[in-house]
Design a protein around this motif. Structure first.
Motif, PDB file in Angstrom:
ATOM      1  N   SER A  57       0.826  -1.206   0.000  1.00  0.00           N
ATOM      2  CA  SER A  57       0.000   0.000   0.000  1.00  0.00           C
ATOM      3  C   SER A  57       0.867   1.266   0.000  1.00  0.00           C
ATOM      4  O   SER A  57       0.531   2.258  -0.663  1.00  0.00           O
ATOM      5  CB  SER A  57      -0.935   0.004   1.209  1.00  0.00           C
ATOM      6  OG  SER A  57      -0.193  -0.021   2.409  1.00  0.00           O
ATOM      7  N   THR A  79       2.426   1.718  -3.521  1.00  0.00           N
ATOM      8  CA  THR A  79       1.358   2.090  -4.454  1.00  0.00           C
ATOM      9  C   THR A  79       0.977   3.553  -4.286  1.00  0.00           C
ATOM     10  O   THR A  79       0.826   4.296  -5.268  1.00  0.00           O
ATOM     11  CB  THR A  79       0.125   1.194  -4.221  1.00  0.00           C
ATOM     12  OG1 THR A  79       0.498  -0.176  -4.404  1.00  0.00           O
ATOM     13  CG2 THR A  79      -0.988   1.537  -5.195  1.00  0.00           C
ATOM     14  N   SER A  80       0.830   3.990  -3.037  1.00  0.00           N
ATOM     15  CA  SER A  80       0.490   5.398  -2.777  1.00  0.00           C
ATOM     16  C   SER A  80       1.588   6.329  -3.273  1.00  0.00           C
ATOM     17  O   SER A  80       1.314   7.381  -3.868  1.00  0.00           O
ATOM     18  CB  SER A  80       0.251   5.606  -1.280  1.00  0.00           C
ATOM     19  OG  SER A  80      -0.774   4.768  -0.809  1.00  0.00           O
TER      20      SER A  80
END
Length: 490
Positions: A438, A441-442
């Motif tokens: 995560s 990805t961010s």
């Protein structure tokens, strides 16, 4: 509809054969036509507010009555003897009234009677022998929730067609008479909530059609007969009696069992192994007995171990080995304070072993040959006595008494996604893998968003490069001003 019973409707329609007025607001006494109506066969005035007694001339007024339902009213008094003149009667329902008195012997004259329901009244006395002997076509006899007493059946009985016998909620005493064995078509026998006091007769096993047996809330005593239980029995209720002794092979061949309630007795010994032979079993109640063990090993059990097992605080032996159980070992097992032997070996359990070091009576412990991971329990108290064999066959377990160190870089615990969710619910480990994914990805989304904005908007693009140029200039001035100073300090 309100008002009194419309006797004029029957009187003025001589060919009327059925009248249904159930679930209305009719009230007052039950007044019938004076003359006989040979065509009238069905009357249903249940769930109204009729009061008073049942008219004594009802048998004369309706000689061909097939079905009569007077339930759910406020009728009082006795059951008139004229019912015995209804030679064509096939169903009689007087349940949920306020009827008092006894059951008249004139019922025995109803040789064509198929169903008799006198439940939920205030009837007293005994069951007339004429009723059991004379009603040879009777399929259902329902006398529940009255004040009947004496023997539940006379010595002589002629009810070979009887399929449902409900005598619960009365004051019957004595034993279950052998005459019921003549009811070869009996599928349901309910004599619960009475005062019966005897041993359970072994001949019940020979009732091959019996599916529901309820003997609960009586004073039955002694052992359950060996190999007890008809072959097609599906529901057995024996709770709140004085039964005792080991269960042995009591229900060994009852493969159709869905409900077995043996609670509130004095059974002793271990929970029998045949419990695992019932594929359709939904409810099993053993509470309030003196049972000692729970051995379900070497079966085909699948799925997760129920956390409710941890509520069995007085259990001494639990053996779930040699099955196909999956998931985690429940944290609730730490509540089994009296347990002496816990065997979970040869399953497919995963995750870590919960802290069980407070189980001070534990003498036998095995989780061998599963998929467990992480560190073994601390070698204190009883766990200091367990050897390598208690944990073998789990390649991702580490720590003493195993030779594998928990600091090995090759140790990669295998934990399923479902178990990760369970650990999160219990406040366990953080899913670092999901965190890294995560985060990256961010970060990528932020960079791509900035690039897209600079590509589309010339103003922001010029501002961006101006900010970069200004930052580099300020950095250059900072270095020029401070580097000589740093050298001077040395």
């Amino acid at each position: 509809m309100k008002g009194e019973f419309p006797h004029w409707l029957i009187r003025n329609n001589t060919k009327l054969y059925a009248l249904y007025l159930h679930n209305s607001s009719l009230s007052g006494p039950l007044q019938l036509p004076i003359h006989s109506h040979v065509y009238f066969s069905d009357l249903d005035i249940s769930d109204n507010y009729f009061n008073g007694s049942i008219p004594t001339e009802i048998g004369v007024c309706f000689p061909s009555l097939n079905s009569l339902n007077l339930s759910g009213n406020g009728l009082t008094g006795g059951i008139p003897s004229s019912f015995g003149k209804m030679s064509q009667l096939t169903e009689l329902n007087l349940s949920r009234n306020g009827l008092t008195g006894g059951i008249p012997s004139s019922f025995g004259k109803m040789s064509q009677l198929i169903k008799l329901d006198l439940s939920n009244n205030h009837l007293s006395g005994i069951i007339p022998q004429e009723l059991i002997v004379g009603c040879s076509s009777l399929h259902e006899l329902i006398l529940s929730n009255n004040s009947l007493h004496g023997q539940i059946f006379p010595k002589q009985a002629n009810c070979k067609e009887l399929s449902r016998l409900l005598l619960d909620g009365n004051q019957f005493t004595g034993s279950i008479p052998y005459s019921i064995a003549n009811c070869t078509m009996l599928a349901m026998l309910d004599v619960s909530d009475n005062r019966l006091s005897s041993s359970i007769p072994g001949w019940i096993t020979n009732m091959t059609i019996l599916q529901i047996l309820d003997l609960s809330e009586n004073n039955f005593f002694g052992n359950i007969p060996s190999s007890f239980g008809p072959p097609f029995i599906s529901e057995v209720y024996l709770s709140k009696n004085r039964l005792q002794g080991p269960l042995m092979n009591a229900f060994y061949n009852c493969f159709e069992l869905t409900i077995l309630d043996l609670s509130h007795n004095s059974f002793t010994g271990r929970v029998p192994e045949w419990i695992g032979n019932f594929p359709k079993l939904n409810y099993l109640l053993f509470s309030h007995n003196n049972l000692e063990g729970l051995d379900l090993s070497c079966n085909n059990l699948t799925g997760k171990i129920p956390t409710e097992i941890g509520n069995l605080g007085k259990i001494q032996v639990l053996n779930l080995s040699h099955n196909s159980l999956t998931g985690l070992i429940p944290q609730s097992f730490s509540n089994l304070k009296q347990i002496e032997s816990l065997d979970l070996s040869y399953n497919n359990l995963n995750g870590s072993i919960p802290q069980l070091t407070q189980l001070n009576f534990l003498a036998v412990f095995s989780v061998a040959h599963n998929n467990l991971s992480g560190k073994t329990p601390e070698m204190v108290a009883q766990f200091a006595t367990f050897e390598n064999s208690s944990y073998e066959g789990n390649p991702f377990l580490c720590g003493p008494p195993l030779s594998k160190s928990c600091f090995s870089s090759t140790l990669m615990p295998r934990v399923s996604e479902e178990d990760k969710k369970d650990h999160k619910k219990d406040g366990g480990f953080m899913d670092m893998e999901a965190f890294y994914v995560s985060f990256l990805t961010s970060y990528a989304i932020v960079l791509l968003t900035i690039a897209a904005v600079l590509y589309v908007n010339p103003y922001w693009r010029r501002a961006w490069f101006y900010m970069i140029e200004l930052s580099l200039t300020n950095l250059d001035y900072f270095l020029v001003d401070n580097i000589p100073f740093l050298f001077r300090c040395y």
